[in-house]
Design an enzyme around this catalytic site. Structure first.
Site, PDB file in Angstrom:
ATOM      1  N   GLY A   1      -4.982   4.673  -3.146  1.00 45.35           N
ATOM      2  CA  GLY A   1      -6.373   5.106  -3.314  1.00 45.35           C
ATOM      3  C   GLY A   1      -7.096   4.337  -4.403  1.00 45.35           C
ATOM      4  O   GLY A   1      -7.569   4.921  -5.368  1.00 45.35           O
ATOM      5  N   ILE A   2      -7.178   3.015  -4.240  1.00 45.56           N
ATOM      6  CA  ILE A   2      -7.847   2.206  -5.273  1.00 45.56           C
ATOM      7  C   ILE A   2      -9.347   2.511  -5.271  1.00 45.56           C
ATOM      8  O   ILE A   2      -9.964   2.598  -4.221  1.00 45.56           O
ATOM      9  CB  ILE A   2      -7.695   0.695  -5.013  1.00 45.56           C
ATOM     10  CG1 ILE A   2      -6.243   0.336  -4.754  1.00 45.56           C
ATOM     11  CG2 ILE A   2      -8.221  -0.109  -6.189  1.00 45.56           C
ATOM     12  CD1 ILE A   2      -6.036  -1.162  -4.599  1.00 45.56           C
TER      13      ILE A   2
ATOM     14  N   LYS B   1       1.270  -3.540   7.231  1.00 43.91           N
ATOM     15  CA  LYS B   1       1.627  -3.550   5.811  1.00 43.91           C
ATOM     16  C   LYS B   1       3.145  -3.433   5.635  1.00 43.91           C
ATOM     17  O   LYS B   1       3.738  -4.083   4.779  1.00 43.91           O
ATOM     18  CB  LYS B   1       0.931  -2.396   5.066  1.00 43.91           C
ATOM     19  CG  LYS B   1      -0.502  -2.720   4.645  1.00 43.91           C
ATOM     20  CD  LYS B   1      -0.548  -3.941   3.778  1.00 43.91           C
ATOM     21  CE  LYS B   1      -1.640  -3.965   2.760  1.00 43.91           C
ATOM     22  NZ  LYS B   1      -1.792  -5.283   2.100  1.00 43.91           N
TER      23      LYS B   1
ATOM     24  N   SER C   1       0.837  -1.197   0.000  1.00 45.74           N
ATOM     25  CA  SER C   1       0.000   0.000   0.000  1.00 45.74           C
ATOM     26  C   SER C   1       0.870   1.243   0.000  1.00 45.74           C
ATOM     27  O   SER C   1       1.968   1.239   0.559  1.00 45.74           O
ATOM     28  CB  SER C   1      -0.885   0.000   1.239  1.00 45.74           C
ATOM     29  OG  SER C   1      -1.408   1.294   1.452  1.00 45.74           O
TER      30      SER C   1
END
Lengths: 506, 430
Positions: B173-174, B146, B114
Site C-alpha cells: 500500500g505505497i 509479480k 509487492s
C-alpha cells in the site's frame, strides 16, 4: 440480596449472568488467610497483622481480594507494601494538610518505617485511619523478611519525594497544581503508580516466585502501573473536578480548546470534552502492549492473576468510558457481571490478550470520524490487535481440559498462517518420525542384529511408527465430540441457571 | 560510502523510482543513472536511458553504458493495466534485467515486488510473514506476474556470494507525494460524494507505507545485500514503532526527567540525563519470547555463536509498521478534501462481492474496464497486514515518516497539483 437494578442489568446482558453464576459456583478462593494453617505466612494470629488486613479491606476494597490470594508470604508482604503507599497517598490527597506539614511527611515516611509507635493524627482524608494506625503497619513491616523491607523502603522513599515535588507546586488558589505537559503527566503517574509496579516486580523476584530479572524490567513494570493510573485519572474526571482537583495534563485538554479542567464538565462543550477524553484514552492505550509483554513474563499463577485482573479491568474501563457522555456527568463503572466475567478470564496471557483485543476493537468501533485523533486511535487499537494475533493466533484452538490441553489448528479459519503452521507441524512431525526410525535402525545396526530382527523388535518399531502417525488428530471425531459436548454443556448450563435462579439466593 | 557504487534505477522516473533517485542523490551518490520508458525528469547529475524493458537490447545498453554495479528494479505497470502489458514488463522485462545482470557481472539487484504476492482473495493476511507460500491461485494477472518476477529474481541469486546478489522488497500500500494513480482514486470518491459508503464492518486491518520509507528500504537492501545477520541478535528486542501516536519514553526510577524537582541530587541529574538520551540499561531491555511457531524461533535458539542469515536471496515485507483499520485510513485521506459525513451506509461484505462480480461480468460482456472488481472489494474488506521483523532486523529498516504525517504530505502535494491544473479539491468547490 442483589438490587432490582442489578438483576435487570444481568437480564439485559445474559452472558454476564452466566459469568456471575459461574463465578459463584466455580471460583473458589485459592487460600484463606484466616485459616490457622496459613498463620505462619499470613500472620493472622497477630493482632497487628489482623489490623493490617482490616486496613487493607477498608482502604482498597476490591483490590484486597487479589492481594489475599497471593501465594505464601507474598500476600502479607504486598498488604504491608500497599498500606505504606496508602499512607503516602493519604498525605498527598488530604487538601486540609498544609504543605509545611505535608511535604516533610511525604519525604520522610520511609524513615518512619523504622520508628516504632509513630503515627499521624489530624488527617481528614477518608483513609485517615491508615495514618492513625501506622504503628501496626510499622510493627508488621519490621517483621517482614529484610529482602522485602529493602524494596518497600526504597519505593516509599522515591514515591514520597516525587509526590512532594508535585505537591510543592500548589498555591492557595490552586491547592492541587495542574499538570502541564504529557511528559509531566507521565512522570506524575510514574511516581504514584509506576513505582508501585517497580516495587511489586522487586517483591515478586525477591520471593523467588518469579524470575530474578523481573525486578530489573523497569520499563515494563512502569507501563503496567501507568496503564492503571491513567485509566483512573480519565475515569475520575467528574469527581476530581468537583473536588477542585484535576490530573489531566493541560497539553491534552488545551489541544481541544479548554482553558481549565472545569470546562470539561460543561454540558455545552460535551463534544470537545469527549474528544479530549478520547485523547486521554489514546495516551493510556500506548501502555497496553507493554502491559501484555509484562504478563507473558510471569510464571506464578497467583502473581499472574494479581497483575492481570486490574489490567483487564483497566482496558474494560477505558472502553466503557470511551465516547461516553456519562463520563462527564457521573462516575462510570463497569457492570458487576462484566467485572466477574473478566476476573474469570484473567488467568492466562492468551485469554488476557483476547480481552485486550476485544476491548481495543470496541474502542475502535466507537471512534468518530471527526475525532482529531481518529487515525492515531486506529493505529493504537490495531497495534493491540496485532500484538494479540502475533502472539496468540486466533486460529489456534485449545481443546481438552486443563492439564491435558491440546493445541489444534482450526481448519475453517481464513488466516493464511494456518496453512503455514499446519505445514510446519507436519514437517516437524515427519522429521521426528524419520529420526526415530533412523535412531532405531542405527541402534539395531550397532548391536549387529539389523539383518535378522526379532519379531518383537519389528513389532515395537512398527508400533512406535503407528503411534507417532496417530498423533495427527481425527478431525471428524473431534468435531462431533465438540458438538456433543457443547450440546450437553448448553443443556447443563440452562439447567444450572434455572436451578440458581429458582433455589439459590444471594 | 557514497560514490562507491554505480546505481541504475529501472523505472527511475516512476513514483517510487523517483524517490529512490532523490534519496540516493541526497546522500551524496555521484553515479546515479535511470532507465525508463519515457523521461519525465531532467537533472544534469543523472544519466537517463530511455527504452523498453521487454527489449533485451535496450536493457543491455543501459546496463553497459551506466556501468551499474547495483541495480534497483522498480518498474511495474499499475495493477489495472492490461494482461499483456503486465506480462511483458513484469515477466519478460524482469527476466531481461536478470539475464543482462548475469551477462555483465552486475553485483547487486534489488527488485520491487509487492505484498500482493500472497493475495488470493480467500485467506486473510494477519501479521503475515515471509514464510508463507505464494498464493496458489493469485487474485489477478498483476499478482501472477509479480510472483513470477520474484521467482526469477530470487533464483538468480548466487548463494556462494561470489556472483549476482539479489533480493525482493515487498511494499504494501505505497502512498505519498508523486503518486499518479491511487490518490486519484481516493480523490474521485470525494468528488463523487461516495465517502458515506463503507463496505464491511471496518474491523479489517491493512498496512500502508509511505513512499519515502519504501525508498529507504530499497537503498538499505542494496547497501546490505552482501552482509549477513548474526543469529544471536534475534534475541535482542526491537523498539516499538510509534511515529504517529508519538514516541515517548516511559519514565522509570533509573531514567526519568527532573519534572518539578527544584533541588535535584547528583543521582537525579544522572537519571534525567539517561532519560533524555536514547540509551537503555541493558537489564531493562525486555526479553524476546518466541514460541516454536515464531518466525525466528529456530534462528534465535541456535547455539552456534557464529551462525548468521544472509541478506541476499530473500524477500522482505516493507510497511510503515503501523497497521490501521482500512476505512480509518480512507477517511483520513478524504478528510483532507472536505468534511466527512457523520454517519455511514454500511454495505455487507457478501453484497460487496456480488456487486464486484456483476461489475466484472458486465465488463467482460461489454469489453470495458470494470468499475469495481472483486479484487477491489477484497482489498477493502480483508485483513492485509504484515510482520516486518525481518526487514527491520536484516535490512536495518525503520520507517521514518509515520502514516499520519505521510497522508498530510500526500494531501498537500496533491492539492498543489490540482491547483496547478486548476481542478477542484472538493465536491463543494466544483
Amino acid at each position: 440480596m442483589p438490587s432490582a437494578a442489578a438483576i435487570s442489568q444481568l437480564l439485559i446482558h445474559p452472558t454476564e449472568l452466566r459469568s456471575v453464576i459461574n463465578y459463584k459456583l466455580w471460583r473458589d478462593k485459592s487460600r484463606d488467610i484466616t485459616n490457622p494453617a496459613e498463620f505462619e505466612t499470613s500472620g493472622y494470629d497477630r493482632e497487628t497483622m489482623r489490623k493490617c488486613w482490616d486496613l487493607l479491606d477498608f482502604s482498597s476494597r476490591s483490590f484486597s481480594v487479589v492481594v489475599k490470594e497471593l501465594e505464601g508470604d507474598l500476600a502479607r508482604t504486598v498488604c504491608i507494601f500497599y498500606l505504606v503507599l496508602r499512607a503516602l497517598d493519604t498525605f498527598e490527597d488530604d487538601m486540609t494538610i498544609p504543605n509545611d506539614i505535608k511535604l516533610p511527611n511525604l519525604r520522610n515516611l520511609h524513615r518512619k518505617l523504622h520508628e516504632p509507635g509513630w503515627h499521624y493524627v489530624g488527617s481528614k482524608d477518608k483513609d485517615a485511619i491508615v495514618l492513625e494506625s501506622f504503628a501496626s503497619i510499622q510493627k508488621e513491616f519490621s517483621l517482614l523478611d529484610p529482602k522485602y523491607q529493602v524494596v518497600i523502603e526504597d519505593i516509599c522513599r522515591k514515591m514520597g519525594a516525587g509526590m512532594a515535588d508535585f505537591a510543592a507546586l500548589a498555591t492557595p488558589e490552586q491547592p492541587v497544581a495542574e499538570i502541564k505537559t504529557i511528559e509531566d503527566y507521565d512522570l506524575y503517574c510514574h511516581y504514584v503508580a509506576g513505582l508501585v509496579g517497580e516495587g511489586l516486580s522487586g517483591l515478586f523476584s525477591s520471593s523467588g516466585k518469579e524470575r530474578p530479572w523481573l525486578s530489573s524490567q523497569l520499563t515494563l513494570s512502569n507501563s503496567c502501573g501507568l496503564l492503571l493510573q491513567k485509566t483512573n485519572i480519565l475515569r475520575d474526571v467528574k469527581e476530581d473536578v468537583d473536588d477542585g482537583r484535576g490530573f489531566w495534563p493541560r497539553e491534552i485538554y488545551a489541544a481541544h480548546g479548554f482553558d481549565s479542567m472545569k470546562g470539561l464538565i460543561d454540558p455545552a462543550r460535551e463534544k470537545e470534552a469527549l474528544f479530549a477524553a478520547s485523547h486521554m484514552t489514546l495516551d493510556a492505550l500506548r501502555h497496553c502492549c507493554d502491559a501484555l509483554d509484562y504478563m507473558t513474563l510471569l510464571k506464578c499463577q497467583s502473581v499472574f492473576n494479581f497483575v492481570a485482573i486490574p489490567a483487564v479491568m483497566a482496558i474494560a474501563t477505558l472502553d466503557r468510558c470511551f465516547m461516553n457522555p456519562k463520563l462527564l456527568k457521573q462516575n462510570v463503572k463497569i457492570r458487576r457481571g462484566e467485572a466477574v466475567g473478566l476476573i474469570m478470564k484473567a488467568v492466562n496471557p492468551r485469554d488476557v490478550a483476547y480481552v485486550f483485543q476485544q476491548y481495543a476493537r470496541s474502542i475502535h468501533q466507537k471512534v468518530k470520524s471527526d475525532d482529531p485523533n481518529m487515525l492515531r486511535l486506529s493505529i493504537a487499537c490495531a497495534k493491540i490487535d496485532q500484538w494479540t494475533e502475533h502472539h496468540y493466533p486466533t486460529f489456534l484452538t485449545i481443546t481438552g481440559s486443563s492439564g491435558a490441553a491440546q493445541t489444534a489448528i482450526d481448519p475453517a479459519n481464513g488466516d493464511a498462517r494456518a496453512v503455514l503452521f499446519t505445514k510446519i507441524i507436519t514437517e516437524a512431525k515427519e522429521k521426528k518420525e524419520r529420526e526415530k526410525r533412523e535412531a532405531l535402525m542405527a541402534d539395531l545396526r550397532a548391536r549387529g542384529i539389523i539383518k535378522d530382527r526379532t519379531p518383537e523388535q519389528i513389532a515395537a518399531a512398527e508400533k512406535a511408527r503407528i503411534e507417532s502417525m496417530n498423533e495427527s488428530p481425527p478431525w471428524l471425531m473431534i468435531g462431533s465430540i465438540i458438538v456433543g459436548i457443547l450440546a450437553v454443556m448448553g443443556g447443563l448450563g440452562y439447567g444450572i441457571i434455572w436451578f440458581v435462579m429458582n433455589y439459590l439466593d444471594d | 560510502m557514497p560514490g562507491e557504487e554505480s546505481y541504475l534505477i529501472i523505472g527511475g522516473c516512476g513514483f517510487l523510482g523517483r524517490w529512490i533517485v532523490d534519496q540516493l542523490v541526497e546522500r551524496g551518490e555521484t553515479k546515479v543513472a535511470v532507465f525508463d520508458i519515457v523521461q519525465r525528469h531532467f537533472d544534469n547529475n543523472i544519466t537517463f536511458f530511455t527504452g523498453d524493458l521487454s527489449n533485451a537490447a535496450d536493457v543491455e545498453n543501459a546496463i553497459v553504458k551506466s556501468g551499474a554495479t547495483s541495480i534497483i528494479h522498480t518498474a511495474s505497470p499499475h495493477y489495472t493495466a492490461p494482461a499483456d502489458i503486465l506480462e511483458r514488463v513484469n515477466v519478460t522485462g524482469t527476466s531481461n534485467v536478470v539475464d543482462m545482470c548475469l551477462k555483465h557481472n552486475v553485483r547487486k539487484l534489488v527488485y520491487t515486488s509487492s505484498g500482493a504476492v500472497y493475495l488470493d482473495g480467500i485467506h486473510q493476511l494477519i501479521s503475515a510473514d515471509e514464510r508463507l507460500d505464494y498464493a496458489e491461485k493469485p487474485l489477478d494477472v498483476y499478482n501472477t506476474t509479480k510472483i513470477e518476477a520474484e521467482k526469477i529474481v530470487l533464483n538468480a541469486n548466487d548463494r556462494s556470494g561470489e556472483g549476482l546478489l539479489t533480493c525482493c522488497i515487498r511494499p504494501c500500500g505505497i502512498f505519498g507525494p508523486g503518486d499518479q494513480n491511487n490518490i486519484k482514486q481516493w480523490h474521485r470518491v470525494v468528488l463523487n460524494g461516495q465517502t458515506k459508503w463503507q463496505i464491511g464492518d471496518n474491523m479489517n486491518i491493512n498496512d500502508f507505507t509511505f513512499v519515502g520509507n519504501v525508498a529507504r528500504a530499497h537503498i538499505l537492501a542494496s547497501d546490505r545485500l552482501a552482509e549477513s545477520y548474526p543469529c544471536d541478535r534475534f534475541r535482542d528486542p526491537l523498539p516499538s514503532i510509534d511515529l504517529s501516536v508519538g514516541e515517548r519514553r516511559v519514565p522509570t526510577s533509573e531514567a526519568r526527567p527532573l519534572g518539578p524537582n527544584t533541588s535535584p541530587s547528583e543521582k537525579d541529574l544522572e537519571v534525567a540525563k539517561r532519560f533524555a538520551s536514547k540509551e537503555y540499561d541493558p537489564n531493562d531491555l525486555r526479553p524476546v519470547l518466541r514460541n516454536r511457531m515464531d518466525h525466528f524461533s529456530e534462528q534465535s535458539n541456535l547455539e552456534d555463536e557464529s551462525a548468521s542469515v544472509p541478506v541476499a536471496g530473500q524477500a522482505y515485507f516493507v510497511t510503515n509498521g503501523e497497521p490501521v483499520y482500512f476505512w480509518d485510513f480512507a477517511r483520513t485521506v478524504w478528510k483532507h478534501f472536505g468534511p466527512l459525513p457523520t454517519s455511514y451506509w454500511v454495505l455487507p461484505v457478501a453484497l460487496g462481492y456480488i456487486v464486484g462480480l456483476l461489475s466484472e461480468t458486465f465488463a467482460k460482456i461489454s469489453g470495458r474496464q470494470p468499475g469495481m472488481t472483486r479484487y477491489n472489494i477484497s482489498q477493502v474488506v480483508q485483513n492485509r497486514y504484515f510482520s516486518i521483523e525481518k526487514s527491520r532486523r536484516l535490512l536495518g529498516y525503520e520507517p521514518t515518516v509515520g502514516i499520519q504525517e505521510g497522508i498530510q504530505l500526500m494531501a498537500d502535494w496533491y492539492k498543489e497539483e490540482l491547483a496547478k491544473k486548476g481542478e477542484p479539491e472538493s465536491k463543494k468547490s466544483r
